[in-house]
Structure formats: structure tokens, C-alpha cells
Design an enzyme around this catalytic site. Structure first.
Site, PDB file in Angstrom:
ATOM      1  N   VAL A  11       0.828  -1.212   0.000  1.00 42.98           N
ATOM      2  CA  VAL A  11       0.000   0.000   0.000  1.00 42.98           C
ATOM      3  C   VAL A  11       0.864   1.264   0.000  1.00 42.98           C
ATOM      4  CG1 VAL A  11      -1.606   1.328   1.439  1.00 42.98           C
ATOM      5  CG2 VAL A  11      -2.017  -1.088   1.007  1.00 42.98           C
ATOM      6  N   ASP A  29      10.183   3.395   6.578  1.00 39.52           N
ATOM      7  CA  ASP A  29       9.929   1.981   6.860  1.00 39.52           C
ATOM      8  C   ASP A  29      10.941   1.494   7.887  1.00 39.52           C
ATOM      9  OD1 ASP A  29       8.260  -0.328   5.010  1.00 39.52           O
ATOM     10  OD2 ASP A  29       9.736  -1.056   6.459  1.00 39.52           O
ATOM     11  N   THR A  83      -1.929  -4.584   9.480  1.00 36.64           N
ATOM     12  CA  THR A  83      -2.905  -4.783  10.561  1.00 36.64           C
ATOM     13  C   THR A  83      -3.290  -6.263  10.529  1.00 36.64           C
ATOM     14  OG1 THR A  83      -4.534  -3.915   8.988  1.00 36.64           O
ATOM     15  CG2 THR A  83      -3.905  -2.462  10.804  1.00 36.64           C
ATOM     16  N   CYS A 257      -5.710  -9.385   3.246  1.00 37.79           N
ATOM     17  CA  CYS A 257      -7.018  -8.736   3.419  1.00 37.79           C
ATOM     18  C   CYS A 257      -8.166  -9.700   3.726  1.00 37.79           C
ATOM     19  CB  CYS A 257      -7.334  -7.913   2.179  1.00 37.79           C
ATOM     20  SG  CYS A 257      -6.170  -6.573   1.930  1.00 37.79           S
ATOM     21  N   ARG A 325       1.453 -14.315   1.976  1.00 33.77           N
ATOM     22  CA  ARG A 325       0.812 -14.172   3.280  1.00 33.77           C
ATOM     23  C   ARG A 325      -0.517 -14.931   3.304  1.00 33.77           C
ATOM     24  NH1 ARG A 325       1.213  -7.762   4.026  1.00 33.77           N
ATOM     25  NH2 ARG A 325       0.798  -7.896   1.807  1.00 33.77           N
TER      26      ARG A 325
HETATM   27  N1  LIG Z   1      -1.889  -5.585   0.244  1.00 33.65           N
HETATM   28  C1  LIG Z   1      -3.082  -5.204  -0.151  1.00 33.65           C
HETATM   29  O1  LIG Z   1      -3.547  -5.616  -1.203  1.00 33.65           O
HETATM   30  C2  LIG Z   1      -3.915  -4.239   0.674  1.00 33.65           C
HETATM   31  C3  LIG Z   1      -5.047  -3.662   0.065  1.00 33.65           C
HETATM   32  C4  LIG Z   1      -5.812  -2.769   0.791  1.00 33.65           C
HETATM   33  C5  LIG Z   1      -5.479  -2.488   2.113  1.00 33.65           C
HETATM   34  N2  LIG Z   1      -4.395  -3.074   2.693  1.00 33.65           N
HETATM   35  C6  LIG Z   1      -4.076  -2.716   4.070  1.00 33.65           C
HETATM   36  O2  LIG Z   1      -2.971  -1.828   4.074  1.00 33.65           O
HETATM   37  C7  LIG Z   1      -2.160  -2.028   5.230  1.00 33.65           C
HETATM   38  C8  LIG Z   1      -0.737  -2.310   4.806  1.00 33.65           C
HETATM   39  O3  LIG Z   1      -0.709  -3.523   4.073  1.00 33.65           O
HETATM   40  P1  LIG Z   1       0.451  -3.875   3.055  1.00 33.65           P
HETATM   41  O4  LIG Z   1      -0.072  -4.992   2.225  1.00 33.65           O
HETATM   42  O5  LIG Z   1       0.944  -2.648   2.406  1.00 33.65           O
HETATM   43  O6  LIG Z   1       1.554  -4.435   4.051  1.00 33.65           O
HETATM   44  P2  LIG Z   1       3.081  -4.792   3.677  1.00 33.65           P
HETATM   45  O7  LIG Z   1       3.488  -5.862   4.622  1.00 33.65           O
HETATM   46  O8  LIG Z   1       3.220  -5.040   2.220  1.00 33.65           O
HETATM   47  O9  LIG Z   1       3.861  -3.469   4.020  1.00 33.65           O
HETATM   48  C9  LIG Z   1       3.929  -2.935   5.279  1.00 33.65           C
HETATM   49  C10 LIG Z   1       5.274  -2.236   5.445  1.00 33.65           C
HETATM   50  O10 LIG Z   1       5.236  -1.564   6.692  1.00 33.65           O
HETATM   51  C11 LIG Z   1       6.493  -1.707   7.314  1.00 33.65           C
HETATM   52  N3  LIG Z   1       6.295  -1.461   8.725  1.00 33.65           N
HETATM   53  C12 LIG Z   1       5.775  -2.262   9.671  1.00 33.65           C
HETATM   54  N4  LIG Z   1       5.702  -1.614  10.835  1.00 33.65           N
HETATM   55  C13 LIG Z   1       6.199  -0.393  10.636  1.00 33.65           C
HETATM   56  C14 LIG Z   1       6.387   0.734  11.448  1.00 33.65           C
HETATM   57  N5  LIG Z   1       6.012   0.716  12.718  1.00 33.65           N
HETATM   58  N6  LIG Z   1       6.927   1.831  10.907  1.00 33.65           N
HETATM   59  C15 LIG Z   1       7.303   1.847   9.612  1.00 33.65           C
HETATM   60  N7  LIG Z   1       7.135   0.827   8.785  1.00 33.65           N
HETATM   61  C16 LIG Z   1       6.591  -0.285   9.287  1.00 33.65           C
HETATM   62  C17 LIG Z   1       6.952  -3.091   6.958  1.00 33.65           C
HETATM   63  O11 LIG Z   1       8.362  -3.208   7.057  1.00 33.65           O
HETATM   64  C18 LIG Z   1       6.460  -3.193   5.505  1.00 33.65           C
HETATM   65  O12 LIG Z   1       7.448  -2.784   4.582  1.00 33.65           O
HETATM   66  C19 LIG Z   1      -2.820  -3.159   6.012  1.00 33.65           C
HETATM   67  O13 LIG Z   1      -3.671  -2.609   6.967  1.00 33.65           O
HETATM   68  C20 LIG Z   1      -3.648  -3.875   4.949  1.00 33.65           C
HETATM   69  O14 LIG Z   1      -4.766  -4.531   5.488  1.00 33.65           O
HETATM   70  C21 LIG Z   1      -3.589  -3.932   1.983  1.00 33.65           C
END
Ligand SMILES: NC(=O)c1ccc[n+]([C@@H]2O[C@H](COP(=O)([O-])OP(=O)(O)OC[C@H]3O[C@@H](n4cnc5c(N)ncnc54)[C@H](O)[C@@H]3O)[C@@H](O)[C@H]2O)c1
Length: 401
Positions: A11, A29, A83, A257, A325
Site C-alpha cells: 500500500v 519503513d 494490521t 485482506c 501471506r
Molecule cells: N496488500 C493489499 O492488497 C492491501 C489492500 C488494501 C489495504 N491493505 C491494508 O494496508 C495495510 C498495509 O498492508 P500492506 O499490504 O501494504 O503491508 P506490507 O506488509 O506489504 O507493508 C507494510 C510495510 O510496513 C512496514 N512497517 C511495519 N511496521 C512499521 C512501522 N512501525 N513503521 C514503519 N514501517 C513499518 C513493513 O516493514 C512493511 O514494509 C494493512 O492494513 C492492509 O490490510 C492492503
């Protein structure tokens, strides 16, 4: 305008790539390896081209960092951290708390904080705002808003620009500024009356999918018991021009998700004494699909998998992405091993997973297709084992659901 994005995963980096055309973006990050690669212009996310990243870096519009102090004078901070669920399948807001701490400890002047991480209604109002205030050294009041992310990684037809985006602030000023921020790179902004509506809508969208996937997974089992082709039946039903939406069966649901978000809704429902039986049941049906598949394969192979070499084709949670995941492949492999099978897997998109590398696509007793990437040749799949079971409906000529 300076925009900090906390979390540079699916995201956060996707947003960064769109926002950097209009703003100075800092991608914060915790993962130093990710940050190092990003600063070399190497993207780890499907749909974010390394060439685009390099362009923004060269123009001075993007930089990644692990240092909280780099975000200190940001005008806008976007939260995009995981999350997930805890081991006992409860909402895990520890990453959000850590992001709030980074913001609270580093941002001194008033900023707009927008949450894009998926969570239950009330997260911005009752959790993020108080948490940032708790960690803040100053009395500065920030603005708070939510704009739940709808990105579908690997998808070509819908992106940040043409996917409608919900948003709402805790105050009218937060709402206006959130609209201004996204309006540069999103064509269709949909304002809702409160952050809670936006948060609930996001959870309901994914719960709708989870429940319908479970329904079609159960229907696949009914169809098989009745000797009816499930795919032909679904296509037939799909000729109805209204009141029907086609979902297809699979080995289960994966990703960050669909297997996770509905449980956030169930948790907040439970806290308020409201029912969530559909969510629980759908979870159960989807998780049980792996067992059903292994049973079908066992039945077709004289009732035993003891000592058989089984190749799983595709371990990513969906086609054309490297994301593993919550992948359904994990449970399928677990059940196969319980039955005494020697399991290996082929997935060159994923490459490495759980300390193992992708195996070649040949010479197995049994192959089970869990995810079919476009790059994997159908004929090669059919030739890699005398018995091929396809859970995706994409491999013509294989046994299947
Ligand atoms: N992946 C999807 O398709 C998608 C779609 C819609 C919504 N979301 C939501 O978006 C959010 C993020 O998901 P994602 O898929 O991008 O996750 P991801 O695991 O791909 O990326 C998360 C990033 O955050 C970093 N991170 C973790 N804790 C941190 C912190 N305290 N400070 C800074 N960086 C930190 C991690 O190192 C990682 O690079 C989640 O809530 C998810 O439910 C994801």
C-alpha cells in the site's frame, strides 16, 4: 508539500509512486533492507515499476528512510502499516501503535494524519489520535482522517487513479485537506459522513468477498457430490444480467485482506454484543477447503498418499504476485504431509519461501495447482505428473473442483 508515508509495502509504496508526481515524498519503513533497495531505485512491489521509482529519486521527489527525524516537518503523514491478526486470531494493532509512536515523537508542528491501514470502525478516533497524543512531546493538535486503501496488487485495469476512494476526517478541515491531497492523483473521491463509515465500508467490502468465496467453495463441494460441473454451472448462473455476481472456487483465501479483515469486523461486533456468525462460518469453510482438496486427491489415488511425491504448483496467494501471506498452499501442504506425502513446490514468481526454493516443474507422482501464474505453461503443468489436480479452473484437461 512534504508527505511522509509510514510503511513502504504494497500500500505505502503504491501511494508513494503516485503521490511523488505532485509532492515531495518520504517513505519511512522500519525494514532497513527494504529502504536500502528503494533508495537504489529497486521496487519490491508488483505494479510499482523500478524505473518510475528511479525517476522520482532522481527528481528529488522520493527518498526512503528508517530515521524518524526525517519525517519531522511533514505536512501530511499517511499510515500504511500491517494490521494482521495475533496468534489467537484477534486484531493486532501493534504496528499501528508503533507508527503512532514514530509520528508522535517526531512531528512537532500541526500535520494531517491519514490512516490507510485497514482496521475496525473507531480506529482513527479512539486509537490513532489518542496514541499519537500519548507519544507527542508537544501540545500540538493534528488533523486526523481515514481513506481506506483498495489497491489490488498486480491488477492492470484499476489503480490509484481510477479506483474510487472513500475518505472522511475527524473535523471538516481534515476532510477538506484529505480531499485536496488525494485529488491530485485520484479521479473519483467519495466523501462519507464520518471516519467510522469509511472504516466499516472497507471491512464490509472484504467481508462480502470472504462470505461469497466461502459460499462458492461450499457450492463446489455440492456440485461434485451431485456430479455437476461447477464451472459450467457458475457460467450458466452468470448469464443472469442482475442479482448475481460470479465468484469461483479455490483452495482457500490468502493475502493480507480477505482472511484477516472480516475478523476485525467480527471482533468489534463481539465487543458491541452484535452477531458475526456469517464471518465465523465463512472462515471455517474457506479454511476447510484445503482438507477437502487433499481428500479428493487421496480418494483419486487409491486412498493413500504415503510416500508419494507431490508437487504444489503456485504457492503465492493469488496469480502473478509474489505475496505468500496466509496462502492456502500452506494448509494444503500441511495436510499432504500429515498423509505421508513428500511435498515440494514450484513457484518461480515467489522464488524462495520458508527456507526452500522453487522446485522444477517436472517428474512428480501428483501435482496440485493452487495458484496459476500467467507465466506458467499449462502444457508443462499437465506433463509434470501423471495425475494433476487443478484447484483454479485454469488448467484444461486436469482433474479439478
Ligand atoms: N496488500 C493489499 O492488497 C492491501 C489492500 C488494501 C489495504 N491493505 C491494508 O494496508 C495495510 C498495509 O498492508 P500492506 O499490504 O501494504 O503491508 P506490507 O506488509 O506489504 O507493508 C507494510 C510495510 O510496513 C512496514 N512497517 C511495519 N511496521 C512499521 C512501522 N512501525 N513503521 C514503519 N514501517 C513499518 C513493513 O516493514 C512493511 O514494509 C494493512 O492494513 C492492509 O490490510 C492492503
Amino acid at each position: 508539500m512534504k508527505v511522509a508515508i509510514i510503511g513502504q509495502g504494497y500500500v505505502g509504496l503504491t501511494i508513494a509512486a503516485f503521490a511523488a508526481e505532485f509532492y515531495e515524498v518520504i517513505g519511512f519503513d522500519k525494514n532497513s533492507k527494504v529502504v536500502e533497495k528503494l533508495n537504489q531505485g529497486i521496487s519490491h512491489i508488483e505494479g510499482v515499476e523500478s524505473s518510475l521509482l528511479t525517476k522520482w529519486i532522481t527528481q528529488g521527489n522520493y527518498v526512503a528512510t528508517t530515521s524518524g527525524s526525517d519525517i519531522s516537518n511533514s505536512d501530511i503523514v499517511v499510515i500504511a502499516v500491517p494490521t494482521p491478526l495475533t496468534k489467537d486470531r484477534k486484531p493486532d494493532l501493534s504496528f499501528i501503535e508503533s507508527a503512532c509512536r514514530t509520528i508522535g515523537e517526531n512531528i512537532e508542528s500541526s500535520t494531517l494524519v491519514i490512516n490507510e491501514s485497514t482496521s475496525f470502525p473507531g480506529t482513527v478516533r479512539n486509537y490513532i489520535k489518542p496514541m499519537i497524543e500519548k507519544y507527542s512531546n508537544s501540545q500540538t493538535q493534528h488533523l486526523y482522517a481515514i481513506s481506506p486503501e483498495r489497491v489490488d496488487p498486480g491488477r492492470g485495469d484499476f489503480n490509484q487513479k481510477n479506483t474510487p476512494r472513500l475518505y472522511s476526517g475527524l473535523t471538516p478541515e481534515a476532510t477538506i485537506r484529505t480531499r485536496d491531497f488525494y485529488s491530485k492523483f485520484c479521479d473519483n473521491l467519495v466523501e462519507v459522513s464520518s471516519p467510522e463509515v469509511a472504516e466499516a465500508a472497507k471491512l464490509f467490502e472484504n467481508t462480502f468477498r470472504q462470505v461469497n468465496i466461502a459460499l462458492v467453495n461450499e457450492f463446489a463441494q455440492i456440485s461434485n457430490a451431485l456430479g455437476i460441473d461447477v464451472y459450467e454451472t457458475l457460467s450458466a448462473a452468470n448469464t443472469k444480467p442482475y442479482g448475481f455476481m460470479k465468484f469461483t472456487p479455490s483452495a482457500g483465501v490468502g493475502g493480507h485482506c480477505i482472511p484477516v479483515d472480516p475478523t476485525y469486523l467480527a471482533a468489534i461486533a463481539e465487543e458491541h454484543g452484535a452477531p458475526s456468525s456469517f464471518i465465523r462460518l465463512a472462515n471455517e469453510v474457506n479454511l476447510e477447503m484445503s482438507k477437502y482438496i487433499v481428500k479428493r486427491v487421496t480418494d483419486d489415488n487409491a486412498g493413500t498418499l504415503q510416500g508419494k511425491n507431490v508437487l504444489i504448483v503456485g504457492v503465492a496467494y493469488k496469480p502473478n504476485v509474489a505475496d505468500v501471506r496466509e496462502t492456502a498452499a500452506e494448509l494444503v501442504i500441511e495436510h499432504l504431509r500429515e498423509k505421508g506425502a513428500n511435498v515440494s513446490w514450484h513457484d518461480d514468481v515467489v522464488g524462495n519461501w520458508k527456507g526452500d526454493s522453487s522446485a522444477p516443474l517436472y517428474s512428480s507422482d501428483i501435482a496440485i495447482v493452487v495458484t496459476k501464474h500467467d507465466s506458467v505453461d499449462e502444457k508443462k503443468i499437465l506433463n509434470c505428473a501423471p495425475y494433476v489436480f487443478d484447484t483454479t479452473g485454469a488448467v484444461k484437461g486436469a482433474k479439478g473442483l
